[in-house]
Design a protein around this motif. Structure first.
Motif: not given
Length: 153
Positions: A121-123, A40-46, A33-36
């Protein structure tokens, strides 16, 4: 939330989307699946609003052709964001242990942002590939980075 964080986050997300374009997630439940669009989106929202710009850019220096020199010239990014992204970049000549210790001991706002982003990121990595050889290494990193947030019972 300060309005500057909204604008800065938008700049960071656009930059991350552009530079991570075409990259696919190589492991776990997001395989192919696309990395971004996933990591990236999940970590940014977290993370908190102040940490979202650095979170959007947390892998840009490791995984793309963007350099720290280039990043320093992106208009609209706070100095704390740029410093946090540098802290979050694991150099080829640096052991993972030293990399995590560097984030753990970083001072100031950039250090606080880098720790928050690395924990997120780790989570996210755990949520998408909870099994495998990296688990003990990531658990040890998470244990060290969450040390300041633990309460004594």
């Amino acid at each position: 939330m300060k309005p500057t964080y909204i604008k800065e986050t938008k700049i960071a997300l656009q930059l991350a989307r552009e530079y991570h374009d075409g990259q696919l997630r190589g492991v776990g439940t997001d395989l192919g699946k696309p990395y971004f669009d996933t990591h990236i989106v999940r970590v940014t929202n977290a993370v908190s609003f102040r940490s979202r710009p650095a979170s959007a850019l947390h892998d840009i220096l490791e995984d793309t052709v963007m350099s720290s020199h280039d990043l320093a010239y992106v208009k609209g990014l706070r100095q704390d964001t740029i410093e946090a992204v540098d802290l979050l970049t694991h150099g080829d000549d640096e052991s993972y242990h030293n990399y995590i210790r560097r984030i753990h001991s970083a001072e100031g706002e950039a250090g606080n942002i880098a720790r928050e982003v690395k924990i997120a990121d780790l989570m996210d990595n755990f949520s998408t590939f909870p099994d495998g050889e990296l688990v003990p290494k990531y658990l040890a990193a998470l244990h060290l980075l969450t040390e300041p947030y633990r309460t004594k019972l």
